[in-house]
Write an enzyme that holds these catalytic residues in place. Structure first.
Site, PDB file in Angstrom:
ATOM      1  N   ASN A 122      -6.724   6.851  11.847  1.00 12.63           N
ATOM      2  CA  ASN A 122      -5.367   6.596  12.044  1.00 12.63           C
ATOM      3  C   ASN A 122      -5.172   5.227  13.153  1.00 12.63           C
ATOM      4  O   ASN A 122      -4.256   4.631  13.005  1.00 12.63           O
ATOM      5  CB  ASN A 122      -4.420   7.755  12.396  1.00 12.63           C
ATOM      6  CG  ASN A 122      -3.013   7.202  13.082  1.00 12.63           C
ATOM      7  OD1 ASN A 122      -1.891   6.868  12.366  1.00 12.63           O
ATOM      8  ND2 ASN A 122      -3.138   7.397  14.292  1.00 12.63           N
TER       9      ASN A 122
ATOM     10  N   SER B  85      -1.231   0.277   5.666  1.00 12.23           N
ATOM     11  CA  SER B  85      -0.138   0.059   5.850  1.00 12.23           C
ATOM     12  C   SER B  85       0.639  -0.910   4.706  1.00 12.23           C
ATOM     13  O   SER B  85      -0.213  -1.083   4.047  1.00 12.23           O
ATOM     14  CB  SER B  85       0.047  -0.999   7.236  1.00 12.23           C
ATOM     15  OG  SER B  85       1.273  -1.814   7.305  1.00 12.23           O
TER      16      SER B  85
ATOM     17  N   TYR C 113      -3.839  -8.310  10.562  1.00 10.48           N
ATOM     18  CA  TYR C 113      -3.525  -6.910  10.295  1.00 10.48           C
ATOM     19  C   TYR C 113      -3.465  -6.373   8.599  1.00 10.48           C
ATOM     20  O   TYR C 113      -4.017  -5.432   8.463  1.00 10.48           O
ATOM     21  CB  TYR C 113      -2.021  -6.655  10.855  1.00 10.48           C
ATOM     22  CG  TYR C 113      -1.533  -5.293  10.943  1.00 10.48           C
ATOM     23  CD1 TYR C 113      -2.019  -4.281  11.653  1.00 10.48           C
ATOM     24  CD2 TYR C 113      -0.571  -4.773   9.914  1.00 10.48           C
ATOM     25  CE1 TYR C 113      -1.600  -2.932  11.675  1.00 10.48           C
ATOM     26  CE2 TYR C 113      -0.073  -3.301   9.953  1.00 10.48           C
ATOM     27  CZ  TYR C 113      -0.715  -2.525  10.848  1.00 10.48           C
ATOM     28  OH  TYR C 113      -0.256  -1.054  10.713  1.00 10.48           O
TER      29      TYR C 113
ATOM     30  N   SER D 180      -7.061  -6.334   7.854  1.00 13.10           N
ATOM     31  CA  SER D 180      -7.595  -5.109   8.217  1.00 13.10           C
ATOM     32  C   SER D 180      -7.002  -3.870   7.458  1.00 13.10           C
ATOM     33  O   SER D 180      -7.826  -3.198   6.727  1.00 13.10           O
ATOM     34  CB  SER D 180      -7.220  -4.715   9.553  1.00 13.10           C
ATOM     35  OG  SER D 180      -5.972  -4.542   9.941  1.00 13.10           O
ATOM     36  N   LYS D 181      -6.015  -3.912   7.132  1.00 14.73           N
ATOM     37  CA  LYS D 181      -5.287  -2.776   6.120  1.00 14.73           C
ATOM     38  C   LYS D 181      -5.638  -3.062   4.532  1.00 14.73           C
ATOM     39  O   LYS D 181      -5.819  -1.978   4.183  1.00 14.73           O
ATOM     40  CB  LYS D 181      -3.904  -2.629   6.205  1.00 14.73           C
ATOM     41  CG  LYS D 181      -3.379  -2.216   7.799  1.00 14.73           C
ATOM     42  CD  LYS D 181      -3.942  -0.970   8.369  1.00 14.73           C
ATOM     43  CE  LYS D 181      -3.512  -0.455   9.567  1.00 14.73           C
ATOM     44  NZ  LYS D 181      -4.075   0.421   9.994  1.00 14.73           N
TER      45      LYS D 181
END
Lengths: 152, 235
Positions: free
Chosen positions: B80, B130, B142, B145-146
């Protein structure tokens, strides 16, 4: 067309055979998602190199196509290659959103292991030349590996 | 003893996940950089579960090793922990690009590597992605990465089968401390694009994670569940 070609040699040769002149900077950019990755540090460094390429292309308003393995997108070629391939698709969608108002397309092209390089070149050029009204933020898959599988 | 590891567990979605898993597991290993982790650990112990807090920076080898040393067997791992460093790509600093990739993607990969040989049979991994993996303005790092976590999820679902199931949860806008930094007018504009008309609650993310960690999802692996109130459908 003059294009920045950040690609393995067999694909690079395919683009030059199709009349694309490698140039830095180019009017268009074709870059491959890292593959054949051995460890996390190598993966991070390769993705950082791709970040630099994408940032430079975005700064000059260059259309971009990212190419990758369809098998990697589905996780079939190991975790690191999968992380790189799916990560690049997600980043490409974000960049497409950032460049949409400028009319600069950003797309992804996934090919199967047996896809002829000339087909990758043909479809990449179509995506680059489609213009502002053409597709952006799309993932086009050649070879059909995605049929009945995960969408992206 | 069934052990679950939750990273980024001191607050927000991670804390809610730990609270929810306290009902289903005997032992929780909760990991975070934040000193508030100790307080969270006490709250969890009050729920009747054994808790091992690991206050560590997982971007270093020592942090990963500390988590791996915290238990002999793992029945559930919830990756997480995550950070954001938002900017349009043309303005994004390389250090911010690498930091987000390192924490959000490198840590889950290296943690799974470090836990090799410690998986219970059966075990589950849930990667917290996400909705931004579908693309989100100002989040090149981001979303990469997700999205990468989604690829990791698929690959591990293949390589760790049949004993370990691996799935991802992709939360949409969720009422956490991270959201409190966003101006109210921006929040309202974001909410107006959510068909369900509100932000998600951390407990709603935790419920999906708990389901994916439970036998009720025993035939589900390699999947991404978007928990975003329908936001992935609207303009």
């Amino acid at each position: 067309m003059h294009a920045h070609l950040d690609l393995p040699s067999h694909l690079r040769d395919g683009f030059t055979a199709a009349g694309v002149s490698p140039a830095e900077p180019g009017a268009a950019t074709v870059a491959s998602a890292p593959s054949g990755l051995a460890d996390w540090q190598t993966t991070l460094d390769a993705l950082t190199a791709l970040y630099r390429t994408a940032k430079a292309a975005a700064a000059r308003g260059s259309p971009i196509v990212f190419v990758m393995s369809a098998d990697a997108l589905l996780g079939r070629t190991g975790p690191l290659d999968a992380m790189a391939a799916t990560g690049v698709v997600s980043a490409a969608r974000t960049l497409a959103a950032e460049l949409r108002k400028q009319g600069v397309p950003v797309n992804c092209l996934a090919s199967a292991e047996d896809t002829p390089p000339d087909q990758v070149v043909t479809w990449a050029l179509r995506l680059l030349e489609a213009g502002p009204a053409g597709p952006t933020g799309e993932l086009l898959q050649l070879g059909g590996a995605q049929i009945g599988k995960a969408l992206s | 003893m069934r052990t679950a590891i939750v990273t980024g567990a001191a607050r927000g979605i991670g804390k809610e996940i730990a609270v929810r898993l306290a009902a289903d597991f005997d032992h929780l290993v909760v990991v975070d950089l934040s000193p508030t982790l100790a307080e969270t650990a006490l709250e969890l112990e009050a729920l009747g579960v054994e808790v091992t807090p690991v206050e560590a920076n997982l971007t270093g080898a020592d942090g990963i090793a500390a988590v791996a040393a915290s238990t002999e067997s793992v029945a559930a791992l919830v990756n997480n922990a995550g950070i954001t460093r938002d900017a349009r790509l043309v303005n994004m600093e390389e250090g911010d690009f690498r930091a987000v990739l390192e924490v959000n993607l490198g840590v889950p990969f290296r943690l799974v590597e470090a836990l090799d040989g410690r998986w219970s049979e059966p075990a589950t991994i849930v990667n917290i992605a996400s909705r931004a993996y579908l693309g989100n303005f100002g989040q090149f790092n981001y979303s990469m990465s997700k999205g990468g976590l989604v690829g990791l999820t698929r690959a591990l679902a293949i390589t760790l089968a049949p004993h370990v199931r691996v799935n991802a949860v992709a939360p949409g806008l969720t009422a956490t401390e991270m959201v409190e930094t966003i101006p109210e007018d921006v929040i309202q504009r974001m909410i107006s694009a959510i068909p369900l008309g509100r932000m998600g609650r951390p407990s709603e993310m935790a419920d999906v994670v708990a389901w994916l960690c439970s036998p009720e999802s025993s035939y589900v692996t390699g999947q991404v569940v978007v928990v975003g109130g329908g936001r992935s459908l609207t303009r």
